[in-house]
Scaffold this active site. Structure first.
Site: not given
Ligand code: CNA
Length: 286
Positions: A45-48, A120, A122, A139
Site C-alpha cells: 500500500p502507499d501512504f496517503r 520508495n 521496497d 529516502h
Molecule cells: P503517497 O503520498 O502515499 O502517494 C502515492 C501517490 O500515488 C498518490 O498520489 C496516489 O494517488 C498515487 N497512486 C497510488 N496507486 C497508484 C497507481 N497504481 N498508479 C498511479 N498512481 C498511484 O506516497 P509518496 O511516494 O508520494 O510519498 C513519499 C513516501 C511514501 C516516501 O517516503 C516512501 O518511502 C513512502 N512509501 C514507500 C512505499 C514503498 O517503498 N513501496 C510504500 C508506502 C510509502
C-alpha cells in the site's frame, strides 16, 4: 490516438500518448521520479490513498498525525512503535516488481534512462533490474541499518535485523550490548530517511549533473507531498518536457498529465511505442 491503442485501454483524463511516445522515442536521458504508487500493484500500500498505510497506522496507534511514526524525534524517544509497524513496509523476498518497475528497467536496457530517483524503500526497482548506478534512493533503504548510539554508529546489513523487524521487535546492536553494563545496546535503525533527517548526499550530487543532461522528466505514482523530493520536478521545468503519471492530479506544472494506474499507462505507452519485446524488461531474478 487513444482509439488506436491496444488493450488495456484505461480512461485517462488527458490522452497525449502519441506526444509522450514521441518524446520517449527521441529521449536518451530520461530522468524518472517515482513514489509509492508504482508498488501498489505489487501489494504494497502507499501512504496517503484511502487504503494507504497512514490510515491503518492512525487507527492502530491512535495517532492524530500518522507521519509521527516516521519522525526522528519520536523514534529516538520510543522506537517500539516504528518497529511494531515496520514489518509492513520491509521489503519481502516474494514480492515481484510491477510492470512500471519493469518499464523503468526497459528504459535502461534501451539506453534511455539517465537516472531513477525513487522515494520508495521496497527495493523493487533493483529487483526489476535498474542498476544501482542509475538509481538514487532518496529516502534510503532497508539494505543497511545503523546503531543509533553516538559512541558506536556501527553499520550492519539489513538482513541481519530482518528476523527481529519481521517479528515487530526493536533490534539492538550486539557490539554495544557487549560493552554495556545493563545488556541493552543501541537501537539498530534501518537506513531509511525519517522526517527530520537529511537526504543522502547522492541526491544532490546526482541532481547537479542530471539537470544539465536530462531530456525528459517522467514522474510516476507520487503525491509529491514530501519535501525536499517534492521540489525535484520544478528543477527540470523549462529545461525538459515533464510528464506526470498518477491516479490523481498533484501540485506541479507538468507539460502532460496522464491520469490513471501507472501500469495501465505504461502498457498503453509501450503499445504506442511498439515496444513488444518482453525480454527487454526481465526480472533480474528470473
Ligand atoms: P503517497 O503520498 O502515499 O502517494 C502515492 C501517490 O500515488 C498518490 O498520489 C496516489 O494517488 C498515487 N497512486 C497510488 N496507486 C497508484 C497507481 N497504481 N498508479 C498511479 N498512481 C498511484 O506516497 P509518496 O511516494 O508520494 O510519498 C513519499 C513516501 C511514501 C516516501 O517516503 C516512501 O518511502 C513512502 N512509501 C514507500 C512505499 C514503498 O517503498 N513501496 C510504500 C508506502 C510509502
Amino acid at each position: 490516438p487513444q482509439s488506436a491503442l491496444s488493450p488495456p485501454a484505461p480512461s485517462f483524463r488527458v490522452s497525449h500518448f502519441a506526444d509522450v511516445a514521441h518524446l520517449l522515442r527521441r529521449a536518451k536521458n530520461v530522468v524518472a521520479l517515482v513514489g509509492a504508487g508504482v508498488s501498489v500493484s505489487c501489494g504494497i500500500p502507499d501512504f496517503r490513498s484511502a487504503h494507504g498505510l497512514y490510515h491503518s497506522v492512525a487507527e492502530r496507534f491512535g495517532l492524530s498525525d500518522p507521519q509521527q511514526i516516521f519522525c526522528i524525534d519520536h523514534f529516538e524517544d520510543d522506537p517500539s512503535m516504528f518497529f511494531e509497524f515496520a514489518s509492513q513496509i520491509m521489503p519481502q523476498p516474494h514480492v515481484r516488481p510491477s510492470p512500471t518497475h519493469r518499464f523503468l528497467a526497459e528504459l535502461q536496457s534501451r539506453r534511455r534512462l539517465l537516472r531513477l530517483y525513487s522515494q520508495n524503500i521496497d527495493g523493487l526497482e533493483k529487483r526489476a533490474g535498474v542498476s544501482e548506478q542509475r538509481t538514487v534512493l532518496c529516502h534510503g533503504s532497508f539494505l543497511t541499518a545503523t546503531c543509533t548510539s553516538r559512541a558506536c554508529k556501527r553499520r550492519v546489513k539489513g538482513t541481519s535485523i530482518a528476523p527481529q523487524v519481521a517479528a515487530g521487535l526493536v533490534p539492538r546492536c550486539i557490539k554495544c550490548q557487549k560493552n554495556s553494563d545493563d545488556d541493552s545496546g543501541g537501537v539498530l535503525k534501518p537506513d531509511i530517511v525519517f522526517f527530520g533527517e537529511k537526504l543522502p548526499n547522492r541526491v544532490a550530487d546526482c541532481l547537479e549533473t542530471d539537470i544539465e543532461k536530462a531530456d525528459l522528466l517522467l514522474v510516476f505514482g507520487t503525491s509529491l507531498q514530501v519535501a525536499p523530493v517534492s521540489k525535484i520536478p520544478a528543477m527540470f521545468y523549462g529545461h525538459v518536457p515533464s510528464v506526470l503519471v498518477n491516479r490523481e492530479l498533484v501540485a506541479g506544472h507538468f507539460d502532460v498529465e496522464l491520469l490513471g494506474d501507472c501500469d495501465d499507462v505504461v502498457a498503453a505507452l509501450r503499445a504506442e511505442l511498439g515496444w513488444h519485446d518482453r525480454s527487454a524488461a526481465r526480472y533480474v531474478d528470473d
